[in-house]
Motif scaffolding. Structure first.
Motif, PDB file in Angstrom:
ATOM      1  N   THR A 419       0.814  -1.223   0.000  1.00 27.32           N
ATOM      2  CA  THR A 419       0.000   0.000   0.000  1.00 27.32           C
ATOM      3  C   THR A 419       0.847   1.271   0.000  1.00 27.32           C
ATOM      4  OG1 THR A 419      -0.179  -0.151   2.421  1.00 27.32           O
ATOM      5  CG2 THR A 419      -1.997  -1.071   1.124  1.00 27.32           C
ATOM      6  N   PHE A 423       0.531   4.720   5.119  1.00 26.34           N
ATOM      7  CA  PHE A 423      -0.767   4.730   5.784  1.00 26.34           C
ATOM      8  C   PHE A 423      -0.644   4.254   7.224  1.00 26.34           C
ATOM      9  CE2 PHE A 423      -1.579   4.356   1.269  1.00 26.34           C
ATOM     10  CZ  PHE A 423      -2.534   5.343   1.066  1.00 26.34           C
ATOM     11  N   TYR A 427      -5.934   2.263   8.616  1.00 28.50           N
ATOM     12  CA  TYR A 427      -6.093   1.960   7.187  1.00 28.50           C
ATOM     13  C   TYR A 427      -5.576   0.550   6.873  1.00 28.50           C
ATOM     14  CZ  TYR A 427      -5.978   2.570   2.122  1.00 28.50           C
ATOM     15  OH  TYR A 427      -6.191   2.425   0.761  1.00 28.50           O
ATOM     16  N   HIS A 431      -7.660  -2.587   5.410  1.00 30.44           N
ATOM     17  CA  HIS A 431      -7.208  -3.234   4.163  1.00 30.44           C
ATOM     18  C   HIS A 431      -7.086  -4.755   4.347  1.00 30.44           C
ATOM     19  CE1 HIS A 431      -4.907  -3.882   0.470  1.00 30.44           C
ATOM     20  NE2 HIS A 431      -4.016  -4.570   1.200  1.00 30.44           N
ATOM     21  N   SER A 437     -13.620   0.940   0.826  1.00 31.78           N
ATOM     22  CA  SER A 437     -13.897   2.371   0.979  1.00 31.78           C
ATOM     23  C   SER A 437     -13.592   3.054  -0.351  1.00 31.78           C
ATOM     24  CB  SER A 437     -13.010   2.963   2.077  1.00 31.78           C
ATOM     25  OG  SER A 437     -11.647   2.950   1.702  1.00 31.78           O
ATOM     26  N   GLU A 438     -14.164   4.248  -0.534  1.00 35.81           N
ATOM     27  CA  GLU A 438     -13.912   4.989  -1.771  1.00 35.81           C
ATOM     28  C   GLU A 438     -12.432   5.338  -1.901  1.00 35.81           C
ATOM     29  OE1 GLU A 438     -16.381   8.383  -2.111  1.00 35.81           O
ATOM     30  OE2 GLU A 438     -18.281   7.256  -2.009  1.00 35.81           O
ATOM     31  N   ARG A 439     -11.810   5.638  -0.766  1.00 35.12           N
ATOM     32  CA  ARG A 439     -10.385   5.989  -0.788  1.00 35.12           C
ATOM     33  C   ARG A 439      -9.556   4.805  -1.288  1.00 35.12           C
ATOM     34  NH1 ARG A 439      -6.674   7.389   4.519  1.00 35.12           N
ATOM     35  NH2 ARG A 439      -4.967   8.445   3.431  1.00 35.12           N
ATOM     36  N   ALA A 440      -9.808   3.626  -0.706  1.00 31.69           N
ATOM     37  CA  ALA A 440      -9.062   2.437  -1.108  1.00 31.69           C
ATOM     38  C   ALA A 440      -9.316   2.100  -2.570  1.00 31.69           C
ATOM     39  CB  ALA A 440      -9.435   1.258  -0.220  1.00 31.69           C
ATOM     40  N   SER A 442     -10.152   4.255  -4.988  1.00 29.97           N
ATOM     41  CA  SER A 442      -9.501   5.231  -5.859  1.00 29.97           C
ATOM     42  C   SER A 442      -7.999   4.999  -5.961  1.00 29.97           C
ATOM     43  CB  SER A 442      -9.762   6.651  -5.353  1.00 29.97           C
ATOM     44  OG  SER A 442      -9.146   6.849  -4.075  1.00 29.97           O
ATOM     45  N   LEU A 443      -7.411   4.428  -4.921  1.00 33.54           N
ATOM     46  CA  LEU A 443      -5.975   4.154  -4.906  1.00 33.54           C
ATOM     47  C   LEU A 443      -5.639   2.800  -5.510  1.00 33.54           C
ATOM     48  CD1 LEU A 443      -5.166   5.480  -1.310  1.00 33.54           C
ATOM     49  CD2 LEU A 443      -4.454   6.531  -3.469  1.00 33.54           C
TER      50      LEU A 443
END
Length: 598
Positions: A419, A423, A427, A431, A437-440, A442-443
């Protein structure tokens, strides 16, 4: 030594020396220099006080805190010793009177701060005075590698040059090998005799608990084990000190705050109450404690991680100075490591100093995560080897369960790497457990091979693994944002060349009774009325003399008094801790109390 033993018995009321005390006293009386490492409560002060009374002239005691000098001097005066302190709290005419006694040699001991001692005017006074010895207390303050560096202590090297024929004794309770070497170098003690007493404090039970609801854990600990006892609670921030003191007060305990942000008058007031009243809890930052001589502190609690093993040892050493059972209790979590590392990196210290501070932090983190005897580890840190487990720490009394965590540790390390090593714990745990999540998304982290690989394990268990990986040095915490990063030491583990056993976290349990040899007479149920009467007499005498109760007599002396129940002055003089001056001053009051309960 016959004269020294006579002083020990007649002035201090003790029948014989302990440990290396006799050897140290003899060496200093003969004019030799000495470096003394002895644990808090081990009797360091006698090592210079008795030579001061035997040698001709005036002993100069260097003490780092003027706030504590008055109590130290008051205790000596209660013994009939001619002692004084020189600092800015005294009126000018009083300072002049003491300086005249110093020059005339009509006083035995004078306490002074290093800044004042090194003033040209003071040095000139000393040059015309019959100085018998210099005692440098808290000598670790001279070391920049120690935990309590005071730059003004560096100037004390001048004493060896200016007064080459006056013996010097440096004393400390906390110094690892590097700090000892610097004390010797900075104070010019290369030719001094070294006396290193055992660092072990067998009466202290060391315990570390995983932080949950900190306030409730603290209340449960105090209510269950120290409901009426005096204690110290250490916190990292001033805000937390005040909040904790208010909260404890609301639970019905007498709790007072102490930190550098309070006015000097309020700090002095709270410290005086802690020293002079029974059962008071002081909630404090590390600004409180050095030189505190209260013998009946039954517990020291840390709500935040200390900065080093030296700091931990010194702070916990303020408990149980009377030799009776005491508890060193600490809460610890991963946030402690993050916060401490951030403080180091954001500080203004040079790079070399920061490396030392990181190493010291690593040592205290490893101590927290031990699955083996804490005392063995603590003593080893100070260069003292102990083979057998102590039987009086949490890991001995309730051995933690461990498990082969190699697979889970490798998964966690891989997740941190894949990752991006930027982080935080939350986080990484999400994971591993496959929390989308939207963050995860998007990444692109939801598509990684480690996503959801640990979904069968609870979040709390993953946090425990990550916390222990940090404490053991496999993972480090980036200081600015708290991101987890791999340390080079994890390579063998990732390659499968190393196995790893980790602790299974558990809820704190009530510890078994400490296995401490009880040398003091017990207080039986039928003795309690007399015990309380003796304590009441001590409190009243202390109030009249305006000194803390322990300056009149320690609890240990009252316990011996309770067991012996002397009926006349001759028998009263045989009680350990009763010197001639105190026998004359207080004998009748205590004999009357004993007679009433005959």
């Amino acid at each position: 030594m016959s004269q020294a033993l006579s002083v020990l018995q007649s002035v201090f009321g003790y029948p014989s020396f302990r440990g290396q005390q006799a050897e140290i006293v003899d060496h200093v009386i003969d004019g030799g220099d000495a470096l003394v490492l002895m644990p808090t409560g081990g009797g360091k002060s006698l090592c210079y006080q008795i030579p001061a009374l035997v040698r001709d002239g005036v002993a100069i005691v260097v003490s780092p805190l003027i706030a504590l000098m008055s109590d130290q001097v008051a205790a000596l005066r209660e013994l009939g010793v001619s002692a004084a302190y020189l600092n800015s709290t005294l009126a000018l005419d009083e300072q002049q009177r003491i300086e005249a006694e110093l020059v005339n040699g009509t006083i035995d001991l004078v306490y002074v701060a290093p800044e004042r001692l090194l003033q040209p005017r003071m040095l000139a006074r000393l040059a015309n005075s019959p100085v018998s010895l210099f005692a440098i207390d808290e000598a670790h303050c001279v070391s920049q590698w120690g935990h309590d560096f005071r730059p003004e202590y560096r100037g004390l090297a001048r004493l060896a040059e200016t007064f080459p024929d006056v013996p010097r004794i440096a004393l400390t309770a906390t110094a690892d090998l590097r700090t000892r070497e610097e004390i010797i170098e900075q104070l010019g003690l290369a030719q001094a005799a070294h006396y290193v007493h055992s660092f072990d404090r067998p009466n202290i039970q060391y315990r570390v608990a995983e932080r949950g609801s900190a306030k409730q854990q603290l209340q449960d600990f105090i209510d269950r084990e120290h409901a009426r006892d005096a204690g110290i609670v250490y916190c990292l921030s001033r805000k937390k000190v005040e909040e904790t003191a208010d909260w404890l007060s609301n639970t019905g305990r007498e709790a007072l705050p102490y930190h550098a942000g309070l006015s000097p008058a309020l700090r002095a007031h709270n410290q005086a109450r802690f020293l002079r009243e029974e059962g008071v809890i002081m909630v404090a930052t590390v600004a409180f404690g050095m030189g505190i001589d209260k013998p009946d502190v039954r517990f020291v609690a840390h709500l935040d991680l200390p900065s080093s093993m030296e700091a931990y040892y010194q702070e916990t050493g303020r408990a149980g100075r009377d030799g009776e059972p005491a508890t060193a209790w600490m809460l610890y979590g991963l946030g402690d490591a993050v916060q401490r590392r951030r403080m180091i990196e954001q500080g203004n210290a040079p790079a070399e100093r920061k490396r030392v501070e990181h190493a010291k932090l690593d040592a205290i983190l490893a101590f927290c995560e031990l699955a083996t005897c804490r005392r063995i580890h603590l003593l080893a840190y100070f260069g003292e080897q102990r083979e057998a487990a102590c039987g009086n720490c949490d890991t001995c009394l309730n051995p933690p369960e461990t498990y082969n965590a190699t697979r889970y540790a490798r998964i966690a390390l891989s997740a941190i790497y894949r990752t991006g090593q930027r982080f935080g714990t939350g986080y990484i745990v999400d994971h591993l457990r496959g929390v989308h999540s939207e963050r995860a998304e998007s990444l692109g982290h939801n598509a990684l091979s480690t996503a959801g690989l640990g979904e069968e394990m609870a979040a709390k268990s993953w946090r425990s693994i990550l916390r222990q990986l940090v404490a053991l040095g496999y993972v480090r915490v980036e200081h600015a944002y708290g991101g987890l990063q791999l340390d080079g030491s994890c390579r063998e583990l990732l390659r499968g060349e190393e196995t790893l056993e980790l602790r299974i976290d558990r809820k704190a349990k009530k510890s078994r009774t400490p296995r401490v040899k009880k040398e003091l007479p017990p207080i039986e149920i039928e003795d309690e009325p007399l015990w309380e009467a003796l304590r009441a007499v001590r409190t009243e005498l202390a109030r009249e003399a305006d000194v803390p109760p322990y300056v009149i007599f320690h609890d240990a002396t009252l316990r011996h008094m309770l067991a012996a129940r002397p009926t006349d002055m001759a028998a009263f003089a045989e009680v350990p801790g009763v010197g001639e001056k105190k026998r004359e001053a207080y004998g009748k009051a205590f004999l009357d109390a004993i007679a009433e309960h005959a």
